[in-house]
Design a protein around this motif. Sequence first.
Motif, PDB file in Angstrom:
ATOM      1  N   ILE A  88       0.852  -1.200   0.000  1.00 18.04           N
ATOM      2  CA  ILE A  88       0.000   0.000   0.000  1.00 18.04           C
ATOM      3  C   ILE A  88       0.884   1.244   0.000  1.00 18.04           C
ATOM      4  O   ILE A  88       1.884   1.310   0.715  1.00 18.04           O
ATOM      5  CB  ILE A  88      -0.913   0.029   1.249  1.00 18.04           C
ATOM      6  N   GLY A  89       0.513   2.202  -0.809  1.00 19.27           N
ATOM      7  CA  GLY A  89       1.184   3.493  -0.781  1.00 19.27           C
ATOM      8  C   GLY A  89       0.240   4.497  -0.149  1.00 19.27           C
ATOM      9  O   GLY A  89      -0.984   4.357  -0.263  1.00 19.27           O
ATOM     10  N   ARG A 139      11.845   0.737   3.327  1.00 19.01           N
ATOM     11  CA  ARG A 139      10.924  -0.183   2.649  1.00 19.01           C
ATOM     12  C   ARG A 139      11.650  -1.383   2.035  1.00 19.01           C
ATOM     13  O   ARG A 139      11.078  -2.121   1.224  1.00 19.01           O
ATOM     14  CB  ARG A 139      10.153   0.573   1.562  1.00 19.01           C
ATOM     15  N   GLN A 165       6.684   9.344  -3.385  1.00 20.52           N
ATOM     16  CA  GLN A 165       6.993   8.290  -2.399  1.00 20.52           C
ATOM     17  C   GLN A 165       5.858   7.272  -2.264  1.00 20.52           C
ATOM     18  O   GLN A 165       6.099   6.118  -1.963  1.00 20.52           O
ATOM     19  CB  GLN A 165       7.401   8.875  -1.039  1.00 20.52           C
ATOM     20  N   HIS A 191       7.332   2.066  -3.966  1.00 17.06           N
ATOM     21  CA  HIS A 191       7.559   0.625  -3.740  1.00 17.06           C
ATOM     22  C   HIS A 191       6.601  -0.235  -4.569  1.00 17.06           C
ATOM     23  O   HIS A 191       6.366  -1.392  -4.228  1.00 17.06           O
ATOM     24  CB  HIS A 191       7.453   0.313  -2.246  1.00 17.06           C
ATOM     25  N   THR A 239       4.155   2.240   5.525  1.00 16.19           N
ATOM     26  CA  THR A 239       3.771   1.564   4.281  1.00 16.19           C
ATOM     27  C   THR A 239       5.028   0.933   3.688  1.00 16.19           C
ATOM     28  O   THR A 239       6.140   1.272   4.082  1.00 16.19           O
ATOM     29  CB  THR A 239       3.180   2.550   3.260  1.00 16.19           C
ATOM     30  N   GLY A 240       4.815   0.025   2.770  1.00 10.08           N
ATOM     31  CA  GLY A 240       5.968  -0.582   2.102  1.00 10.08           C
ATOM     32  C   GLY A 240       6.551  -1.762   2.843  1.00 10.08           C
ATOM     33  O   GLY A 240       7.629  -2.244   2.505  1.00 10.08           O
ATOM     34  N   GLY A 241       5.876  -2.218   3.890  1.00 12.38           N
ATOM     35  CA  GLY A 241       6.291  -3.472   4.521  1.00 12.38           C
ATOM     36  C   GLY A 241       6.868  -3.358   5.921  1.00 12.38           C
ATOM     37  O   GLY A 241       7.132  -4.367   6.560  1.00 12.38           O
TER      38      GLY A 241
END
Lengths: 304, 260
Positions: free
Chosen positions: A79-80, A105, A148, A152, B93-95
């Motif tokens: 999720i962003g 990340r 940003q 990811h 976010t991102g893990g």
Amino acid sequence: MCANSIVSLQGASKWYGKKPGVLDCNVDIPRGKITAFVGKNGAGKTTAIKLIMGYLRPTSGRVILNGVPRTMLTVNGSIGYLPESLRFPELYSVNQLFESLAGIRGLRYREVKEFLDREAELLELQAYRKKNLRSCSKGTRQKVGIIQAFMHNPQLVVMDEPTTGLDPAVRHRFFQLLRQRQSQGVSIIISSHNLKEIESQADYYLFFDQNRIIEAIDAEKLGSGGGTCILVDRDISSTLSPKLANLSATVVEGCKVLVSNEDFLNGVISLLIGAGLQVKNVLPRKSNLEDYFLNLLAEGSERG
Amino acid sequence: MAYDTLHKILSLKVLIMSLAVVLAIVFVCLAMSDYMTAAEPAWHDLFREHISRSYIGNIYFFAQMLLTPFIVIISTLAAHDMYRGEAEQIYLTGGLRKPVAFIGRMLGMLVYILVLWWTLFLVAGFVLIFTGLGNIDLSMVDVFVKLSINSVAISLFAYFLVGLTKVAITGILPILLAQYWLTVNSNITLDTAGSALHNAVNYLLPLNTFSRFAEVDIEYFDLLMQYQDLAPWHGSLLLITFALFLFLASLELYITKQDQ
């Protein structure tokens, strides 16, 4: 829950003490589409977003993400997120922030560099890459926030008032970016109270009012839900208006007759011709988002 | 995350203020230590030990009075940003898992606090050497380590209060507690028995520096004399247990109650 939904709110409510945040939300947000949360300030959009992101725990009900109920420990791996207000560490340069976020990340900076270059070019951020965030304008920081959120390669991107501080040209490019990402299968949720801006940008709309979702509708249905507009050769507001008023779902605006129910269309045209008027054109009337929303609000207040 | 936390904390203002506080403590203490009044070489030799003790004693006292509250204020601001700042949410976010994010933030804060105390120690030590008042010895290192651990515990207390109430101002309450602690341990000269409240505070927030103060031979610290027979691990253990409890409580609040 709909099988093709990325997020489902099932009876989700959030109370801040005695003050409601959102109440009894039941909705499936479609996968792979751009969904817009529309509503006035304080209508519950941001609270709904925070419930989806897992930053708030619903007081009752639940949030299902990718078919799995959310808990406070659910990891937002794919999720962003772009929050409404951003405050980055001021001693970072834009590049350093990206580098730091990439590291957090689990990405290598060189893996995302190409992406960052491309998006920075698109959003006109290249000139600021080495600048200190402290000296960047609100708009520039917003661009950093947007980039940003996609860095990811998330499957779901949630953005709260993403166009705040962006100039019209960049705003246009931003929506281009959203479309491009959506075509790659990314689901996007954006919230806005600027209806003109968000109109025609989303595939699905959720309307919020008084802490509730009052309507969830496909953009296609919204566009075709406006009925028909009949143009006549002279102003009939004073002459034919009372007669037409007897037909429900018909409104007279000067030389225009707006018919929202197709069943009455032939009857209205016959009546106009019978009154000696020349029908100049019959057009499908596209409902604009603002009208639609205002109608919803009016209906809501009538229902009390 | 820890690296990012350092960046988060260290805005230009905070960086300048941190250095200003450290330098102010060192040089104000030097000015208060009779170093200036006994500036003649002969007087210096005669009173070196006295000046040195008074200088180091002042450093300990003012460090607790100024540096620890300064650290608590910075911690409170960082905690407020961490619990309530919307930008914090982009880091989740991102893990990244919430507990890992929290530990990263704590590590960053820890590094900041330790670097600040280490800087004070080094600057104070250099001043000691350059003025010819004495040398850096192990006992000085020992006291600085204890004071910095104490700062960490009080900062965690600030984090806990901000997490619990979501209001930055409550995070500043530990300053009052720390100042009270300092007051009861330096100003009570007659009653060595200590009241139940004093004892409770001693058990809750032991600064654990009394063995060093005892060497200074100042009767101000006699409230702590009753603890002289206790092994030093007693205070350390309490402090570490207290800090651990605050850490876990803050972690729980970070995970479950980021509600705004």
